[in-house]
Design an enzyme around this catalytic site. Structure first.
Site, PDB file in Angstrom:
ATOM      1  N   LEU A   1       0.838  -1.196   0.000  1.00  0.00           N
ATOM      2  CA  LEU A   1       0.000   0.000   0.000  1.00  0.00           C
ATOM      3  C   LEU A   1       0.875   1.248   0.000  1.00  0.00           C
ATOM      4  CD1 LEU A   1      -3.253   0.763   0.999  1.00  0.00           C
ATOM      5  CD2 LEU A   1      -1.766   1.903   2.646  1.00  0.00           C
TER       6      LEU A   1
ATOM      7  N   HIS B   1       5.960   0.586  13.457  1.00  0.00           N
ATOM      8  CA  HIS B   1       6.675   1.813  13.161  1.00  0.00           C
ATOM      9  C   HIS B   1       5.688   2.968  13.282  1.00  0.00           C
ATOM     10  CE1 HIS B   1       9.077   4.671  10.797  1.00  0.00           C
ATOM     11  NE2 HIS B   1      10.105   3.870  11.053  1.00  0.00           N
TER      12      HIS B   1
END
Lengths: 345, 352, 352, 345
Positions: free
Chosen positions: C125, C229
């Site tokens: 993505l 993250h």
């Protein structure tokens, strides 16, 4: 007189002749001329090399029969197994199972893929002709490798091992392989050995073989029975090596379950019993009276000119010299005053 | 009429009588008066909220209001494995692949684990043979989901149910014979009895710890991994309808499957609704879902200490439910009270 | 207007240009013309159904119909791990307990596994920075769920998405430093690059095989297990809204979480509905769900080879949807065609 | 003359006095009168027992100083470790890590909880007073256990091991414990040792300790440094045992990481060097001329009346007799014509 000596370029034809003989269980002797040449050249280079740390050297000894051309036996020793990789084997672990509450106590064997034999010196490719089976010369050939290691310890590890071929059925199938390796490799035993070239140090082993211990009670009966069993062709080697001080039971081969004998050099009779003596000329008189004669393997103590024979002489323990007849001296290429090493055989 | 309700101290004798009917194969419901009264005390304290949520053991009985008989029992344990280790095998996958020689082998592996430690457990379901008809089994099993949907804060996110594993008609467990017996050196029934009384240190002592490839087992042992006992198949289907799945955990002895779910994903959590007891506006009836007339509703009160649940044919419409008076009475409810409702059977998937 | 559609062979150049924007941290979208055109060929064959379902790689691009720009990309891989092993750590629980001295220790454990082999994967993505506004990110991410709901037979029951793991601002991965480095003896980026190009045999060679207690790791490595993250946190939330959960699988290098779901339990599977393009009967409007006017719908056509999807403010009512003509055009639909619809955001849980 | 002999009931008071002295690292000597009595009685029963298979016997030897009441040292040997259970230790495995593609090759150590030492004979409880430290008598005391095993091999295993106390800090903490055992036991090192009574064969070990290998690189530095390190109090024992032929490195203690020395009896100097000789009376003349004197440990070859001393005599390799002075004979309770075994010390 039978003599054990390093292989030479002139032996290639004789080795090809040997390779043509069927030698079940001796996977490590090459079959094609190209590979035989490579092995001989590697051995010659290894004997010639100045070695600091044992590495990829491979020493091939051959047995010469008296008054015959060609050779009647081979025996090799690799300086460090798995060089350029890892030597894989199954360690035969014993797990004590105890439940005090339930008053249960028994032990379970488990096979663990391990790399502990990496860096050990490896004996292999032992072969003698049928005529020499069971003779002192067969013992000499097997032992000569260790005598060379006594002479040149810096060329070898302190530990040695010898994989012996495991049992296979009449079609070349292995019950141990069928229970284990086949599940991961998805191919027949002989195909797998062919694919891997008899090696035990390839990346594909760590990719394909099981990483967790295999509990032996879960293996089928025929696979359990094959664990640590030798192929009939390996009996001579097995007997010579166990008499030498090698121990079975701790490791087995990852493919066919054959035994891997191993020992620290301090446990080996060649190391503990080797005596360095100076050569003296033997009295030619055949009967030396009351002194009983003992059979010895004797090797020239020259790292770059290794030769060994069997001979008889008085017990050497309390002597400084060894009396060798002129023909023995000639066979060993030594003269009076040279040093030899001697081991009872 | 049958009502499922929170157990009370008065139910001890009836419970004991029922336990004598259970027979083997169900280790948590033995006719042992001491064990049973201890457990009942915990259950009563659970509904009274006098012990910590993870120690609770909510027991429910199904009562026949016509004659006062106890027709069945079931339970929800707040959390398992917090005093004694709770062992399972987890089935994992290992791939052995060598690009060099183009071999790709996918192997199933058994890992000894305590992963389900702390989960909420559905257990101890037993329906008296006299009542094994109609929707009674569903009512008894599914009552627990409505209870959880009403009081989700009392439970951990993970819900499990252990299913009895496959046995041959002779009682032989192929999985146990292929694996456990090599290490335990005793009969399956003996092992089962030891764990039932909480003696589990022998598992730590004797059970092999290392992951094991399923392929090492005899074929008949491999075949029954995750397979339920024939008599347990219907119970499994009911739980699966409610959103429990076999996720790869099995019993270490007989390889019976553990079904599991996230509480928040249960059908009862998604589909159950509160409704107020009272008349339904005429205008809204038209918008009522096209419920199958024969599909009854599970309806419970919202009272933890006196939880009661029935099956009813009455359908809630836009937040209201016209519950008949006798059903209100059995639920200990009155008009204006809220009840929780859920269709007994899952609706067809609307998405296609 | 933005449309998400099946990628075509003509999109290669635009895709390459976008890949130059991606930067590190995304190993599957590198500006490498050879890799990219190979992948595009697979994607085109996937939508054309000329390769087996497990080999398919459905790539979608988001196109700005106003100017023809490609604004984003995302993909669904039919199955992972069937040519190269797909490794994860699975977090398990082991309990060490001794009744004799009253010690009960619950430990988390890392198991090296290939359990997710064969799963369908959401991946790749990327939304161009110019378009990171409004609902664009949601549209791009969630288009995949509507696609799966329309064509569930093309996918395995298990759906996963790997999330980038936690790194410090300096790029240091505490998990890698605490574990992997001891065995791989190289920089994190190097390891990452090797796996990106499919070189995985070094994992089999160097990775420790035995289960490991999490407690052995340094505290900072323990703390980031399953943590994403910072830049990935929004993407994680979107997937969780659709029914993906962290179930204890993490990346073997950076311990980033793998989110997973059963396809049958996805919100899109439960809530998406088909509707026929056409007028809505006046009488039924009263019964329409009380949709929040500002909450748009995801609407797609039902055509695999020319899959297209938009966001719309039009709400379907009892199987019909009065879709404006321009939206029909963008979807390549006309009155009488079926479209699949799903609210962009999950509805509030109805059960309380 | 210093004499090593089996413990007797009359030694109990002396043992109590010894126990009052702080002996860090000697966990296995009991501290309370009750336990001391039990240990002495067990030893006496063990020496008196007729043993077919080594089992729960525990033999305690003591060192008597010349002309002193009491005892100045202790040394014990257990016939079979873990009797009634399993003796747990960590095996120090080495895993070869090789990736040819990446040109990486290194080894990783891993500690595996194992029960391999179960059934080995275990040396323990070695203690000598400060005055005797470093003397031949200290060596005699340590070695006497093996001399007894030479005399009565059926009472012992073919393999022996000796756990030595690991390093602890000034407060009794153990860095190795803190990195490993503490995580599972949730208690301090000294508390854990107290709970378990110094034993290594309890069910709770298998319940609490890790079942999967511990990769050493993951341990904190101080714990890695403590692996195989001995407590300073164990240095004497360590030096005596490695000189004897025991090997460290293969196993460590599961609690404090202290070394566990082990060996097959064939590798031990006491076994390989023990000579059986007949007792002859030594010439009383202090100077026997050119014959160099060698120091020997000598033990009466009587299984049920074991005693050992240090003495000097001519090298025995080529003798049939050993000349022992009258006081040595008296100390050993032997007379001319009796058999003794002798080992160079």
């Amino acid at each position: 007189m039978y003599v054990v000596r390093p292989v030479e370029l002139t032996d290639i034809a004789a080795l090809e002749a040997l390779a043509a003989v069927s030698m079940p269980g001796v996977h490590t002797l090459p079959k094609t001329r190209e590979k035989i040449v490579a092995m001989v050249e590697r051995s010659i280079a290894s004997f010639a090399a100045h070695v600091d740390i044992p590495s990829e050297e491979a020493y091939l000894l051959v047995l010469e029969a008296p008054g015959e051309p060609g050779i009647v036996g081979t025996a090799a020793i690799f300086a460090a197994a798995g060089s350029n990789g890892t030597y894989f084997s199954f360690r035969n672990d014993v797990i004590q199972q105890v439940s005090r509450d339930l008053n249960i106590s028994h032990s379970v064997h488990a096979l663990t893929l391990c790399s502990e034999l990496t860096g050990y010196s490896q004996l292999s490719s032992f072969y003698v002709g049928e005529r020499e089976h069971g003779t002192a010369e067969a013992a000499l050939l097997s032992r000569a490798r260790l005598m060379f290691a006594v002479l040149a310890p810096h060329r070898f590890s302190d530990r040695f091992f010898v994989p012996l071929a495991g049992v296979t059925d009449s079609t070349g199938g292995s019950p141990f392989w069928d229970a284990l390796g086949r599940k991961f490799f998805k191919m027949d035993f002989l195909d797998a050995e062919r694919v891997i070239g008899g090696a035990r140090n390839r990346t594909l082993i760590v990719e394909l073989m099981p990483h967790y211990p295999v509990y032996v009670p879960l293996l089928p009966g025929d696979a359990q029975a094959a664990m640590g069993q030798i192929h009939p062709s390996g009996e001579l080697a097995f007997n010579l090596l166990t008499a030498e001080g090698f121990e079975a039971d701790d490791y087995i081969d990852i493919f066919d379950g054959g035994p891997i004998l191993q020992a620290h050099k301090n446990s080996l009779r060649t190391f503990s019993g080797a005596l360095q003596r100076r050569v003296a000329l033997a009295d030619e008189a055949p009967d030396r009276g009351r002194e009983p004669q003992v059979r010895y393997a004797v090797a020239a103590a020259a790292e770059h000119q290794f030769r060994a024979v069997v001979t008889h002489c008085a017990a050497l323990e309390s002597q400084v010299n060894v009396s060798l007849s002129a023909d023995v001296q000639e066979a060993l290429r030594v003269t009076e005053g040279d040093t030899v090493i001697c081991v009872r055989i | 009429m049958l009502v499922v309700r929170a157990i009370t101290a008065n139910d001890l004798d009836a419970l004991y009588v029922m336990a004598t009917q259970v027979g083997s194969g169900m280790t948590t419901l033995k006719p042992d008066m001491k064990m049973m009264s201890d457990r009942l005390a915990v259950a009563v304290a659970s509904f009274a909220e006098t012990i910590a949520p993870e120690k609770r053991d909510y027991m429910f009985v199904m009562e026949d209001t016509d004659n006062g008989r106890i027709a069945g029992v079931c339970a929800i344990k707040g959390a398992v494995g917090l005093t004694e280790p709770f062992y399972n095998y987890r089935i994992g996958t290992l791939v052995h692949s060598s690009r060099e020689i183009d071999v790709f082998t996918r192997m199933e592996t058994l890992y000894l684990s305590n992963d389900l430690t702390g989960s909420t457990e559905l257990c101890s379901l037993f329906l008296h043979p006299d009542y094994r008809t109609g929707n009674n089994g569903k009512l008894l099993s599914k009552c627990r989901f409505l209870f959880i949907a009403q009081f989700p804060h009392l439970f951990t996110e993970k819900l499990i149910a252990e299913m009895r594993g496959y046995q041959e008609e002779s009682g032989r467990s192929p999985f146990y014979e292929g694996l456990g017996r090599h290490f335990f050196k005793m009969e399956f029934d003996h092992v089962d009895a030891l764990t039932a009384v909480g003696k589990k240190s022998f598992i730590a002592e004797l059970m092999p710890r290392q992951p094991m490839y399923v392929d090492y087992l005899p074929q008949d042992a491999q075949d029954v991994i995750g397979k339920v006992h024939t008599s347990t198949a219907p119970a499994r289907r009911l739980l699966e309808q409610e959103g429990l799945y076999f996720e790869g955990y099995v019993d270490i002895f007989d390889a019976g499957p553990v079904l599991q779910a996230r509480v928040s994903e249960l059908r009862a959590m998604r589909e159950s609704m509160l409704a107020e007891i009272g008349p339904v506006m005429a205008g809204e009836i038209a918008c009522a879902p096209h419920a199958d007339a024969s599909d009854p509703m599970l309806i419970s009160n919202t009272n933890l200490s006196d939880f009661r649940m029935i099956l009813s044919q009455t359908v809630p419409v836009n937040g209201a439910i016209a519950l008949p008076e006798d059903e209100q009475k059995i639920l200990h409810c009155q008009p204006g009270d809220s009840v929780r409702t859920l269709t007994l059977n899952p609706r067809k998937n609307p998405h296609v």
